[in-house]
Design a protein around this motif. Structure first.
Motif, mmCIF file in Angstrom:
data_model
loop_
_atom_site.group_PDB
_atom_site.id
_atom_site.type_symbol
_atom_site.label_atom_id
_atom_site.label_comp_id
_atom_site.label_asym_id
_atom_site.label_seq_id
_atom_site.Cartn_x
_atom_site.Cartn_y
_atom_site.Cartn_z
ATOM 1 N N LEU A 97 37.799 20.219 -18.345
ATOM 2 C CA LEU A 97 37.614 21.399 -19.184
ATOM 3 C C LEU A 97 38.881 21.715 -19.955
ATOM 4 O O LEU A 97 39.993 21.469 -19.481
ATOM 5 N N HIS A 98 38.702 22.260 -21.148
ATOM 6 C CA HIS A 98 39.827 22.706 -21.963
ATOM 7 C C HIS A 98 39.337 23.829 -22.865
ATOM 8 O O HIS A 98 38.130 24.014 -23.061
ATOM 9 N N ALA A 99 40.257 24.601 -23.377
ATOM 10 C CA ALA A 99 39.898 25.723 -24.241
ATOM 11 C C ALA A 99 39.084 25.231 -25.432
ATOM 12 O O ALA A 99 39.450 24.261 -26.093
ATOM 13 N N GLY A 100 37.986 25.919 -25.698
ATOM 14 C CA GLY A 100 37.116 25.547 -26.811
ATOM 15 C C GLY A 100 35.883 24.790 -26.381
ATOM 16 O O GLY A 100 34.954 24.631 -27.174
ATOM 17 N N LYS A 101 35.840 24.315 -25.133
ATOM 18 C CA LYS A 101 34.684 23.558 -24.681
ATOM 19 C C LYS A 101 33.572 24.518 -24.254
ATOM 20 O O LYS A 101 33.832 25.604 -23.738
ATOM 21 N N ARG A 102 32.329 24.083 -24.460
ATOM 22 C CA ARG A 102 31.170 24.870 -24.065
ATOM 23 C C ARG A 102 30.270 24.039 -23.167
ATOM 24 O O ARG A 102 30.116 22.839 -23.370
ATOM 25 N N VAL A 103 29.663 24.694 -22.197
ATOM 26 C CA VAL A 103 28.656 24.060 -21.354
ATOM 27 C C VAL A 103 27.396 24.906 -21.443
ATOM 28 O O VAL A 103 27.434 26.132 -21.245
ATOM 29 N N MET A 104 26.283 24.275 -21.771
ATOM 30 C CA MET A 104 25.024 24.976 -21.959
ATOM 31 C C MET A 104 24.045 24.582 -20.859
ATOM 32 O O MET A 104 23.901 23.402 -20.537
#
Length: 314
Positions: A35-42
């Motif tokens: 994970l890193h800033a800006g990542k999204r999980v839907m």
């Protein structure tokens, strides 16, 4: 592509993880690149009628013993008189102080779309398009490399996405577009209607997987006379990405060629006054000029080539 041919290296920021459909719960998977800033999980699914609780854990590893740290534990509970969500962090085998959010926007027997947006200092969660909560990190985000889903939940799809590349500096919560499937995937070539044409601010999203022995991928926008004012074409023979004019002229796009066999990709086209902006795997790649009147007259999106489609949204 010839056997043994070496491919150009792809920057880590361009690599996307394929979506997962109808996984069996409990479900645990590696998060490609962490994970890193800006990542999204839907997370897209349904809450069973007899549901008591489920949880989504963003873990620091996947060992069974000792139990891994959980940087963010998202736990909706339905068995109480007032359904709510508990969020927490597990560190060194011990749960820390829990945080509780009432007014849960999930109901038994109903479908849902949950979007987790990871920022620099906190994660934001939206439910069915509405912001629901934010949770400040207690463990470094960089330690998270595993997603775990457990409990009373029917999962239809899990997607790993990038933040909207066209919204620079915006604090607005990004929209999450579900994976629209048809038995169980969209057929190629694919035709998608644009009944009202294109207007400024509209975004077209295409998510797909490149096949094993690809030849080309073409996305074209057509009017009622089947003319295509603009097309986007990836050619595997010369490894180029280009805009194609109605007269067949090429305008090469200067960017790493990201269409690799058996690799997932996401194309975003943003309509603006007098043209289209392009982003691939969450990275802006420039724009092409198109007459505004021509954009308004577009009625069809066509996709063809050596890909397996997962989502077309406009």
């Amino acid at each position: 592509m010839s056997p043994g041919e070496k491919l150009d290296p792809i920057p880590d920021s361009f690599i996307l993880q394929p979506p997962v459909f109808h996984p069996v719960v409990p479900y645990v998977t590696t998060i490609f690149g962490g994970l890193h800033a800006g990542k999204r999980v839907m997370l897209q699914g349904v809450v069973p009628l007899d549901a008591h609780r489920f949880q989504v854990d963003f873990q620091c590893g996947c060992s069974l013993c000792p139990r891994p740290d959980i940087a963010f534990h998202f736990n909706p509970r339905f068995h109480t008189t007032k359904p709510h969500v508990i969020c927490n962090t597990l560190h060194g085998g011990r749960w820390q102080r829990e945080a509780r959010w009432p007014h849960l926007a999930l109901q038994k027997g109903s479908s849902f779309l949950i979007l987790f947006l990871f920022g620099n200092e906190e994660v934001k969660v939206s439910v069915n398009g509405q912001h629901f909560l934010h949770f400040r990190y207690r463990l470094p985000l960089s330690h998270v490399d595993t997603l775990g889903i457990f409990g009373d939940i029917l999962v239809e799809a899990v997607g790993f996405l990038n933040i909207n590349p066209f919204v620079e500096g915006s604090r607005e919560y990004p929209a999450g577009h579900p994976f629209l499937l048809m038995s169980p995937r969209l057929e190629v070539p694919c035709s998608h209607a644009l009944p009202q044409g294109l207007w400024p601010g509209q975004v077209i999203i295409v998510r797909a997987l490149v096949l094993q022995e690809p030849k080309h991928f073409t996305l074209s926008l057509r009017d009622q006379a089947s003319r295509a004012p603009v097309s986007l074409r990836a050619s595997f023979t010369d490894r180029t990405l280009a805009w194609i004019s109605p007269w067949g002229q090429k305008k090469l796009i200067s960017a790493p060629f990201l269409f690799y066999p058996q690799r997932f990709f996401e194309v975003l086209l943003l309509c603006q006054e007098g043209g289209l902006k392009l982003a691939l795997n969450g990275q802006g790649l420039g724009a092409t000029s198109v007459n505004q009147q021509a954009l308004e007259q577009l009625r069809e999106l066509r996709i063809s080539g050596s890909v397996q489609l997962y989502c077309v949204h406009s």
